[in-house]
Design an enzyme around this catalytic site. Structure first.
Site, PDB file in Angstrom:
ATOM      1  N   CYS A  52     -16.047  -1.172  -0.487  1.00 41.31           N
ATOM      2  CA  CYS A  52     -15.195  -2.352  -0.664  1.00 41.31           C
ATOM      3  C   CYS A  52     -15.620  -3.544   0.193  1.00 41.31           C
ATOM      4  O   CYS A  52     -15.952  -4.595  -0.342  1.00 41.31           O
ATOM      5  CB  CYS A  52     -13.740  -1.990  -0.371  1.00 41.31           C
ATOM      6  SG  CYS A  52     -12.989  -0.928  -1.622  1.00 41.31           S
TER       7      CYS A  52
ATOM      8  N   LYS B  20     -19.146  -5.136  -0.525  1.00 45.77           N
ATOM      9  CA  LYS B  20     -19.145  -5.712  -1.869  1.00 45.77           C
ATOM     10  C   LYS B  20     -18.273  -6.955  -1.940  1.00 45.77           C
ATOM     11  O   LYS B  20     -18.668  -7.980  -2.522  1.00 45.77           O
ATOM     12  CB  LYS B  20     -18.650  -4.668  -2.871  1.00 45.77           C
ATOM     13  CG  LYS B  20     -18.329  -5.197  -4.265  1.00 45.77           C
ATOM     14  CD  LYS B  20     -17.818  -4.087  -5.157  1.00 45.77           C
ATOM     15  CE  LYS B  20     -16.529  -3.481  -4.689  1.00 45.77           C
ATOM     16  NZ  LYS B  20     -15.379  -4.445  -4.740  1.00 45.77           N
TER      17      LYS B  20
END
Length: 264
Positions: free
Chosen positions: A123, A126
């Site tokens: 998470c 990205k």
């Protein structure tokens, strides 16, 4: 149609679903369909709304940005304290005590102020890059420049630990026995995506070291990600014969280890 972003932490998805910090709807302005969709989501979230969970109703662009903005802010806190750790190393300061003093300030808070190897997982890296790309495409150079530094600081932590490992052995790790404790990117997870521990272990292995890695939960995923490494089944076996131990994941059992007792 509504945009309803999720804010689920890996390892805490059920708790975050049942007890979220906030609920966000992104809706088009002055649309009867949007009003109907909002009413449908209100019915879904009724128990949470009755508990007083904040509901934020906004437009599409804001709702689309809020998830990546939140994760980018958390990543910024991590990179900030890691940059401060370098300053403490240079000045003789104690970054752990400094972080405790910062975290006591209610405007700052203590979460995500643990100096270490930086962030990984599926998470934060990205979302930082997605937010940075969006900012660049829209010409918001301040945001893209800031997050570029956040990303660079994060990557530099792995370089630093790799360099420190070489320094311990006079600049050459060839043939040395090194143990990396922690393959998952964070405790209570078996996720090794962009995990600092796996990356550092592979770098040292490629430099000629004999690298053993151990994680209490990520044994299978670590073996799939890095089959070249030695994968210890237990903590005592991981530590046996190690000349250098690198703690890469904040598992409680690793934090409780006392170096002076490891070889007694």
């Amino acid at each position: 149609m509504l945009w309803n972003p999720e804010f689920l932490r890996e390892g805490f998805a059920v708790a975050d679903t049942l007890h979220p910090d906030r609920i966000v709807y992104g809706v088009p302005a002055d649309s009867r369909d949007a009003q109907e969709a909002q009413a449908a989501l209100d019915a879904v979230y009724q128990p949470l709304l009755e508990e007083g969970i904040p509901r934020i109703v906004t437009d599409y662009p804001t709702a689309e940005l809020v998830k990546t903005a939140a994760n980018s802010f958390l990543a910024t806190k991590i990179s900030f304290i890691n940059a401060v750790a370098d300053l403490c190393d240079a000045s003789g300061g104690d970054v752990t005590a400094l972080a405790a003093a910062l975290g006591a300030d209610r405007r700052i808070g203590k979460s995500f102020l643990h100096a270490g190897l930086g962030f990984g997982g599926g998470c934060l890296p990205k979302d930082v890059r997605a937010f940075m790309t969006t900012a660049e495409e829209l010409g918001a150079t301040g945001a893209s420049g800031l997050l570029s530094q956040v990303d660079a600081i994060n990557n530099s932590r792995r370089d630093k630990v790799e360099h420190m490992a070489h320094e311990v052995f006079g600049g050459d790790v060839t043939g040395r026995s090194i143990t990396v404790l922690g393959a998952a990117f964070k405790p209570r997870s078996d996720d090794v995506r962009e995990a600092p521990g796996v990356d550092i272990a592979m770098r040292l292995y490629q430099a000629g070291a004999h690298v053993r890695i151990y994680d209490p939960k990520a044994k299978k995923t670590a073996r799939l990600a890095a089959p070249e490494l030695q994968h210890a089944p237990t903590l005592p076996e991981a530590l046996q014969g190690a000349e250098l131990v690198i703690v890469a994941t904040e598992w409680p059992k690793f934090r409780r280890l006392k170096p002076c007792l490891l070889y007694t």
